[in-house]
Design a protein around this motif. Structure first.
Motif, PDB file in Angstrom:
ATOM      1  N   ILE A 172       0.845  -1.208   0.000  1.00 35.51           N
ATOM      2  CA  ILE A 172       0.000   0.000   0.000  1.00 35.51           C
ATOM      3  C   ILE A 172       0.876   1.252   0.000  1.00 35.51           C
ATOM      4  O   ILE A 172       0.634   2.202  -0.768  1.00 35.51           O
ATOM      5  N   LEU A 173       1.905   1.261   0.834  1.00 34.41           N
ATOM      6  CA  LEU A 173       2.807   2.416   0.882  1.00 34.41           C
ATOM      7  C   LEU A 173       3.517   2.610  -0.452  1.00 34.41           C
ATOM      8  O   LEU A 173       3.715   3.748  -0.908  1.00 34.41           O
ATOM      9  N   GLU A 174       3.902   1.498  -1.099  1.00 36.16           N
ATOM     10  CA  GLU A 174       4.553   1.599  -2.406  1.00 36.16           C
ATOM     11  C   GLU A 174       3.644   2.291  -3.420  1.00 36.16           C
ATOM     12  O   GLU A 174       4.055   3.199  -4.145  1.00 36.16           O
ATOM     13  N   ASN A 175       2.390   1.864  -3.477  1.00 35.51           N
ATOM     14  CA  ASN A 175       1.474   2.430  -4.456  1.00 35.51           C
ATOM     15  C   ASN A 175       1.107   3.879  -4.128  1.00 35.51           C
ATOM     16  O   ASN A 175       0.825   4.661  -5.034  1.00 35.51           O
ATOM     17  N   ILE A 176       1.118   4.226  -2.852  1.00 41.37           N
ATOM     18  CA  ILE A 176       0.919   5.628  -2.479  1.00 41.37           C
ATOM     19  C   ILE A 176       2.076   6.477  -3.004  1.00 41.37           C
ATOM     20  O   ILE A 176       1.882   7.585  -3.525  1.00 41.37           O
ATOM     21  N   CYS A 177       3.309   5.948  -2.887  1.00 43.42           N
ATOM     22  CA  CYS A 177       4.478   6.664  -3.417  1.00 43.42           C
ATOM     23  C   CYS A 177       4.391   6.820  -4.931  1.00 43.42           C
ATOM     24  O   CYS A 177       4.731   7.869  -5.486  1.00 43.42           O
ATOM     25  N   ILE A 178       3.929   5.761  -5.614  1.00 45.85           N
ATOM     26  CA  ILE A 178       3.800   5.832  -7.071  1.00 45.85           C
ATOM     27  C   ILE A 178       2.731   6.841  -7.455  1.00 45.85           C
ATOM     28  O   ILE A 178       2.910   7.650  -8.378  1.00 45.85           O
ATOM     29  N   GLU A 179       1.610   6.805  -6.746  1.00 47.15           N
ATOM     30  CA  GLU A 179       0.523   7.728  -7.036  1.00 47.15           C
ATOM     31  C   GLU A 179       0.947   9.173  -6.799  1.00 47.15           C
ATOM     32  O   GLU A 179       0.552  10.078  -7.539  1.00 47.15           O
ATOM     33  N   GLY A 180       1.765   9.390  -5.766  1.00 49.06           N
ATOM     34  CA  GLY A 180       2.235  10.742  -5.466  1.00 49.06           C
ATOM     35  C   GLY A 180       3.503  11.127  -6.192  1.00 49.06           C
ATOM     36  O   GLY A 180       4.044  12.215  -5.961  1.00 49.06           O
ATOM     37  N   LEU A 181       4.009  10.215  -7.072  1.00 49.50           N
ATOM     38  CA  LEU A 181       5.234  10.457  -7.839  1.00 49.50           C
ATOM     39  C   LEU A 181       6.420  10.741  -6.919  1.00 49.50           C
ATOM     40  O   LEU A 181       7.231  11.645  -7.163  1.00 49.50           O
ATOM     41  N   TRP A 182       6.523   9.961  -5.854  1.00 49.59           N
ATOM     42  CA  TRP A 182       7.653  10.060  -4.928  1.00 49.59           C
ATOM     43  C   TRP A 182       8.647   8.949  -5.215  1.00 49.59           C
ATOM     44  O   TRP A 182       8.302   7.904  -5.755  1.00 49.59           O
ATOM     45  N   LEU A 183       9.887   9.155  -4.777  1.00 50.17           N
ATOM     46  CA  LEU A 183      10.972   8.191  -4.959  1.00 50.17           C
ATOM     47  C   LEU A 183      11.106   7.763  -6.421  1.00 50.17           C
ATOM     48  O   LEU A 183      11.193   6.581  -6.754  1.00 50.17           O
ATOM     49  N   VAL A 184      11.104   8.753  -7.303  1.00 50.59           N
ATOM     50  CA  VAL A 184      11.306   8.510  -8.726  1.00 50.59           C
ATOM     51  C   VAL A 184      12.630   9.156  -9.135  1.00 50.59           C
ATOM     52  O   VAL A 184      12.876  10.330  -8.832  1.00 50.59           O
ATOM     53  N   HIS A 185      13.489   8.364  -9.807  1.00 47.81           N
ATOM     54  CA  HIS A 185      14.795   8.858 -10.245  1.00 47.81           C
ATOM     55  C   HIS A 185      14.893   8.753 -11.759  1.00 47.81           C
ATOM     56  O   HIS A 185      14.068   8.092 -12.401  1.00 47.81           O
ATOM     57  N   VAL A 186      15.893   9.389 -12.311  1.00 51.74           N
ATOM     58  CA  VAL A 186      16.089   9.365 -13.760  1.00 51.74           C
ATOM     59  C   VAL A 186      17.195   8.373 -14.098  1.00 51.74           C
ATOM     60  O   VAL A 186      18.244   8.339 -13.447  1.00 51.74           O
ATOM     61  N   ALA A 187      16.946   7.541 -15.117  1.00 53.85           N
ATOM     62  CA  ALA A 187      17.922   6.555 -15.540  1.00 53.85           C
ATOM     63  C   ALA A 187      19.070   7.230 -16.283  1.00 53.85           C
ATOM     64  O   ALA A 187      18.954   8.368 -16.771  1.00 53.85           O
ATOM     65  N   ALA A 188      20.182   6.508 -16.379  1.00 53.97           N
ATOM     66  CA  ALA A 188      21.343   7.037 -17.087  1.00 53.97           C
ATOM     67  C   ALA A 188      21.032   7.158 -18.585  1.00 53.97           C
ATOM     68  O   ALA A 188      20.177   6.432 -19.110  1.00 53.97           O
ATOM     69  N   PRO A 189      21.699   8.058 -19.277  1.00 50.66           N
ATOM     70  CA  PRO A 189      21.484   8.186 -20.731  1.00 50.66           C
ATOM     71  C   PRO A 189      21.760   6.859 -21.444  1.00 50.66           C
ATOM     72  O   PRO A 189      22.733   6.165 -21.143  1.00 50.66           O
ATOM     73  N   GLY A 190      20.901   6.509 -22.371  1.00 49.25           N
ATOM     74  CA  GLY A 190      21.069   5.262 -23.110  1.00 49.25           C
ATOM     75  C   GLY A 190      20.269   4.104 -22.562  1.00 49.25           C
ATOM     76  O   GLY A 190      20.088   3.091 -23.241  1.00 49.25           O
ATOM     77  N   VAL A 191      19.757   4.228 -21.360  1.00 52.97           N
ATOM     78  CA  VAL A 191      18.943   3.163 -20.777  1.00 52.97           C
ATOM     79  C   VAL A 191      17.528   3.280 -21.329  1.00 52.97           C
ATOM     80  O   VAL A 191      16.915   4.342 -21.268  1.00 52.97           O
ATOM     81  N   GLY A 192      17.018   2.192 -21.874  1.00 52.32           N
ATOM     82  CA  GLY A 192      15.673   2.213 -22.416  1.00 52.32           C
ATOM     83  C   GLY A 192      15.556   2.907 -23.742  1.00 52.32           C
ATOM     84  O   GLY A 192      14.450   3.171 -24.214  1.00 52.32           O
TER      85      GLY A 192
END
Length: 355
Positions: free
Chosen positions: A142-162
């Motif tokens: 539940i806490l994980e999905n709250i973080c996702i919904e609130g756009l928390w703990l999101v980082h940017v991948a290194a260039p070239g990833v994806g």
């Protein structure tokens, strides 16, 4: 004499008194199956401390090495983050809150109703540990999905990833995994298959290490180094999977054929190995850009919820068959008080006559 009848389903020791082995496993499955050296390695108290320490050290080392940048500070990542967001996490929170509430109420009522049995069957309290751990997994999810919904703990991948600049990495998912995956492994190895802590510890530690390593690989700019880390992570997954296969083999060799939920117990470990492989395929697809960050996020959220709910259902089945088997043994060994049936008032405090 009545206590002797518990032996088949509750793992009683005739000389030492009643002892309820883990989740209803026999004494052979719980103690004999462990084999020589079962007492070696970290015990119930030391094992979690070792797991936490090793995971924290891995997060510290990997985090310090890659230094992930917040997604909000990169324009391309912030745009992709908004696109990836969806109401799916909100729906998941609602479903998980319902499951958590139901399991908590069920656990409380079962604990109260089993009060008389807990006084005469030593170790019966351990049967309530799996549902308690499942409640913890639901809470963390539940806490994980709250973080996702609130756009928390999101980082940017290194260039070239994806294959796209500024791909968001939802670190809350990996944080949930390093907490909940060890719980799932403990539920499978220790409580379902009655493996000793020494056998359970290594797969737990190895699994958490490759989760942290796979998370850190997103932030490594050099492709050769990044893919080397990914290969090491998958090799560690194979290592942990072999250990889990060993749990199943030793359990089947030692457990009696009439053990309640015998097949269901093994199915948890098999299912976890299979579903972790699916997680790995999604992870690889995200690394090479075969799927968008939105598809990656949705896949992980759906799988996380489904895995926990399925483990819950399996343990509900095991618990039901176990209590039924215990009740049958109770009735078979109680003295007949009258022609109407077996009196079980002194065991359950119900004062009822069962025909």
């Amino acid at each position: 004499r009545a206590m002797v009848g518990f032996e088949r389903s509750a793992g009683m020791d005739r000389e030492g008194g009643g002892d309820y082995e883990e989740l209803g496993g026999s004494s052979d499955a719980g103690r004999g199956a462990a084999g020589p050296g079962a007492g070696a390695g970290p015990g119930a108290g030391a094992a979690p401390a070792v797991w936490v320490a090793s995971t924290a050290l891995a997060v510290l080392v990997v985090g310090s090495a890659v230094r992930p940048a917040p997604c909000a500070g990169v324009e391309a990542c912030a745009r992709a983050e908004v696109v990836a967001g969806s109401p799916l996490s909100g729906y998941a929170v609602c479903a998980l809150c319902t499951a958590l509430l139901l399991e908590t109420v069920s656990l409380g009522l079962t604990w109260l109703s089993a009060g008389p049995l807990r006084r005469i069957v030593r170790g019966l309290d351990r049967v309530f540990v799996p549902p308690l751990l499942l409640c913890v997994t639901f809470l963390v999810l539940i806490l994980e999905n709250i973080c996702i919904e609130g756009l928390w703990l999101v980082h940017v991948a290194a260039p070239g990833v994806g294959e796209a600049a500024g791909r968001p990495v939802y670190s809350a998912i990996y944080a949930e995994w390093v907490v909940n995956v060890p719980i799932l492994l403990v539920l499978s190895g220790r409580f379902a298959l009655s493996r000793p802590w020494a056998e359970v510890s290594r797969p737990v530690i190895v699994t958490n290490l490759y989760i942290v390593l796979s998370w850190g690989a997103f932030f490594v700019p050099r492709p050769a180094l990044r893919w080397s880390a990914i290969l090491v992570a998958f090799a560690m997954y194979g290592w942990a999977s072999v250990d889990m296969a060993g749990w199943i083999r030793r359990f089947r060799e030692a457990s009696p054929e009439d053990l309640p939920g015998r097949r269901s117990r093994s199915s948890i470990a098999v299912g976890l190995v299979a579903i972790f492989f699916v997680y790995g395929l999604i992870y690889l697809a995200a690394q090479v850009g075969a799927i968008s960050s939105k598809a990656e996020l949705r896949s992980f959220v759906i799988l996380d919820v489904c895995v926990k709910l399925n483990v819950l259902l399996v343990f509900v089945g095991i618990r039901s068959s176990q209590f039924y088997d215990l009740l049958v043994d109770l009735l078979a060994n109680k003295r007949v008080h009258d022609e109407g049936g077996y009196a079980i008032a002194d065991s359950f405090g119900a004062g009822a006559q069962v025909p």
